[in-house]
Design a protein around this motif. Structure first.
Motif, PDB file in Angstrom:
ATOM      1  N   GLU A  44      22.910 -21.777 -20.528  1.00  0.00           N
ATOM      2  CA  GLU A  44      22.730 -21.335 -19.148  1.00  0.00           C
ATOM      3  C   GLU A  44      22.019 -22.407 -18.330  1.00  0.00           C
ATOM      4  O   GLU A  44      21.224 -23.186 -18.869  1.00  0.00           O
ATOM      5  CB  GLU A  44      21.935 -20.033 -19.107  1.00  0.00           C
ATOM      6  N   HIS A  46      19.731 -21.927 -16.049  1.00  0.00           N
ATOM      7  CA  HIS A  46      18.396 -21.510 -15.633  1.00  0.00           C
ATOM      8  C   HIS A  46      17.320 -22.014 -16.580  1.00  0.00           C
ATOM      9  O   HIS A  46      17.581 -22.251 -17.769  1.00  0.00           O
ATOM     10  CB  HIS A  46      18.320 -19.978 -15.568  1.00  0.00           C
ATOM     11  N   GLN A  47      16.101 -22.118 -16.060  1.00  0.00           N
ATOM     12  CA  GLN A  47      14.962 -22.369 -16.932  1.00  0.00           C
ATOM     13  C   GLN A  47      14.903 -21.263 -17.988  1.00  0.00           C
ATOM     14  O   GLN A  47      15.199 -20.104 -17.687  1.00  0.00           O
ATOM     15  CB  GLN A  47      13.660 -22.385 -16.130  1.00  0.00           C
ATOM     16  N   TYR A  49      14.214 -18.176 -20.160  1.00  0.00           N
ATOM     17  CA  TYR A  49      13.571 -16.962 -19.671  1.00  0.00           C
ATOM     18  C   TYR A  49      13.558 -15.871 -20.731  1.00  0.00           C
ATOM     19  O   TYR A  49      14.334 -15.894 -21.693  1.00  0.00           O
ATOM     20  CB  TYR A  49      14.270 -16.460 -18.403  1.00  0.00           C
ATOM     21  N   GLU A  64      11.583 -11.964  -9.390  1.00  0.00           N
ATOM     22  CA  GLU A  64      12.756 -12.802  -9.165  1.00  0.00           C
ATOM     23  C   GLU A  64      13.273 -13.424 -10.459  1.00  0.00           C
ATOM     24  O   GLU A  64      14.440 -13.761 -10.567  1.00  0.00           O
ATOM     25  CB  GLU A  64      12.429 -13.912  -8.161  1.00  0.00           C
ATOM     26  N   HIS A  65      12.388 -13.590 -11.427  1.00  0.00           N
ATOM     27  CA  HIS A  65      12.801 -14.235 -12.679  1.00  0.00           C
ATOM     28  C   HIS A  65      11.826 -13.831 -13.775  1.00  0.00           C
ATOM     29  O   HIS A  65      10.830 -13.129 -13.530  1.00  0.00           O
ATOM     30  CB  HIS A  65      12.819 -15.758 -12.531  1.00  0.00           C
ATOM     31  N   ALA A  67      10.974 -16.408 -16.270  1.00  0.00           N
ATOM     32  CA  ALA A  67      10.924 -17.683 -16.987  1.00  0.00           C
ATOM     33  C   ALA A  67       9.694 -17.761 -17.883  1.00  0.00           C
ATOM     34  O   ALA A  67       8.610 -17.267 -17.529  1.00  0.00           O
ATOM     35  CB  ALA A  67      10.924 -18.843 -15.983  1.00  0.00           C
ATOM     36  N   THR A 132      22.269 -11.383 -19.397  1.00  0.00           N
ATOM     37  CA  THR A 132      21.738 -12.625 -18.859  1.00  0.00           C
ATOM     38  C   THR A 132      21.098 -12.409 -17.492  1.00  0.00           C
ATOM     39  O   THR A 132      21.250 -11.362 -16.857  1.00  0.00           O
ATOM     40  CB  THR A 132      22.849 -13.677 -18.711  1.00  0.00           C
ATOM     41  N   LEU A 133      20.397 -13.441 -17.032  1.00  0.00           N
ATOM     42  CA  LEU A 133      19.792 -13.402 -15.700  1.00  0.00           C
ATOM     43  C   LEU A 133      20.865 -13.257 -14.634  1.00  0.00           C
ATOM     44  O   LEU A 133      20.698 -12.508 -13.659  1.00  0.00           O
ATOM     45  CB  LEU A 133      18.975 -14.682 -15.470  1.00  0.00           C
ATOM     46  N   ASP A 134      21.992 -13.939 -14.802  1.00  0.00           N
ATOM     47  CA  ASP A 134      23.091 -13.802 -13.841  1.00  0.00           C
ATOM     48  C   ASP A 134      23.621 -12.371 -13.812  1.00  0.00           C
ATOM     49  O   ASP A 134      23.957 -11.846 -12.746  1.00  0.00           O
ATOM     50  CB  ASP A 134      24.225 -14.778 -14.187  1.00  0.00           C
ATOM     51  N   GLU A 137      21.212 -10.340 -11.779  1.00  0.00           N
ATOM     52  CA  GLU A 137      21.295 -10.654 -10.339  1.00  0.00           C
ATOM     53  C   GLU A 137      22.557 -10.067  -9.718  1.00  0.00           C
ATOM     54  O   GLU A 137      22.553  -9.687  -8.543  1.00  0.00           O
ATOM     55  CB  GLU A 137      21.221 -12.163 -10.149  1.00  0.00           C
TER      56      GLU A 137
END
Length: 413
Positions: A44, A46-47, A49, A64-65, A67, A132-134, A137
């Motif tokens: 991924e 992204h940092q 997480y 928001e995240h 991480a 996942t983060l995606d 979101e």
């Protein structure tokens, strides 16, 4: 310089997978004194997480995240993100990636698990996974619009998502093919009372309901019923993300997991596996375990690091540590904090502490009088004491333990 003359600083450890298990392996290596090069590869962009907040704070827009608070530069970890590893060539000690081959001296496989998809839903608009983060979101605006959501699967992730969706004000229907929630995790007599939690939260739970098709705007059940659905969230399990290892010669189990040994070494030389992608033999429970939970991804890396460092220092023919944890996980759902420690598969006695109709209760599993697993709902002290008692193999007075007013540690024989 020959391979036998290589010193620890010249060895390069490459970790594939930048989730909890991969990140903690890098951290543990440095904490345990490894001074060689460390590469950490994440698919991924992204940092790296943490995943548990995805079904809670991130999904609801409270964060928001998630991480990790890790300074990879300070640890001298070469972090490469957005890079998919497509193959392993153990003879050459190399990984295949779109950016070219990546060499390693020691490889740690920490690619985690991937969600099982619902057949026939590929490309259908409005169908979501939550891994996942995606994913989180994409789902956040769905919750903000207070849509009618159908959740497929009443497992841990299905319950947690339904909890968040109800908190956001969505109408929620959960469909489960089995006759109760959590069919793969808990026995029927324990899980069945949890079905009431859905109704209490304002969600509809349909058990014995199999999905025949998913269409834009609707979920069609076998037998004909159609459920209106502005969005569909699929939570029907996960499997080890090990497809990229095809052709490498590494030993995989029937469940797709990398079959690591008691030191988390794989069947290939200089290759370890840890976290959701790896199964391991439990001496405590006398069987191979595949544990898809956060705590396993936190604890296992310490064993991997100890064994990598031990192999580098040449301390003994069987260096480092054996991995034999008491599995642990938790779930926050419908206003309740559920915790579980151990493995109840071979238990021969079940002990209830409290009434499952009440706000807090526990269940114990014994084998030959010894505590092997504990489930708690709103009773964290039972969990903490029970986990310690499982670790030492304590024998329990079942009659005394059935009294919820008696501390578990006071029921030890």
């Amino acid at each position: 310089m020959s391979e036998s003359e290589q010193t620890a600083p010249s060895r390069r450890v490459v970790i594939v997978g930048a989730g909890m298990a991969g990140v903690q392996t890098a951290v543990a290596l440095r904490e345990q004194g490894f001074t060689g090069a460390i590469g950490l590869i994440g698919a991924e962009p992204h940092q790296p997480y943490d995943r548990p907040p995805l079904s809670k704070a991130v999904l609801l827009g409270k964060s928001e995240h998630s991480a990790f608070d890790v300074d990879f530069d300070a640890l001298s970890v070469d972090l490469r993100l957005g890079l998919e590893v497509s193959g392993l060539r153990p003879g050459e000690h190399e990984l295949d990636t779109p950016a070219g081959p990546v060499p390693y001296d020691v490889l740690v496989i920490a690619t985690g698990a991937e969600p099982v998809t619902l057949p026939g839903t590929e490309g259908v608009p409005g169908v979501h996974l939550l891994r996942t983060l995606d994913d989180a979101e994409r789902l956040r605006p769905v919750l903000e619009r207070r849509h009618h959501i159908v959740v497929v699967g009443a497992g841990w992730i299905g319950a947690e998502f339904a909890t968040a969706a109800r908190e956001a004000g969505c109408e929620v229907t959960v469909v489960e093919a089995a006759d109760r929630p959590l069919p793969g995790a808990l026995p029927a007599e324990i899980a069945a009372p949890m079905a009431r939690w859905y109704a209490e939260a304002g969600a509809e739970l349909l058990t014995g309901a199999r999905v025949a098709a998913v269409e834009p705007g609707a979920v069609v059940l076998e037998g004909g019923p159609r459920l209106p659905a502005d969005a569909v969230v699929v939570g029907i399990g996960a499997r080890p993300a090990t497809g990229w290892l095809a052709g490498s010669g590494i030993e995989l189990g029937a469940d797709g997991s990398v079959t690591a040994d008691e030191r988390l070494r794989t069947s290939l030389p200089d290759v370890y596996a840890v976290g959701d992608c790896a199964s391991f033999p439990s001496g405590r429970y006398g069987r191979r375990l595949l544990v898809h939970h956060w705590d396993n991804a936190l604890q296992g890396p310490r064993t991997v690091a100890a064994n990598v460092v031990g192999a580098d220092t040449g301390e003994g023919s069987e260096p480092g540590e054996i991995y034999d944890p008491v599995p642990y996980f938790w779930s926050e759902q419908f206003g309740r904090f559920v915790q579980y420690a151990g493995h109840h598969g071979a238990a021969d006695v079940l002990v209830r502490r409290g009434d499952p109709d009440d706000a807090s209760w526990s269940v114990l599993w014994l084998r030959d009088g010894a505590l092997v697993a504990v489930l708690t709902v709103g009773r964290p002290r039972d969990l903490a004491q029970g986990r310690r008692l499982i670790e030492v193999g304590a024998r329990i007075d079942a009659e005394r333990a059935a009294d919820p007013a008696v501390p578990l540690k006071a029921a030890v024989l």
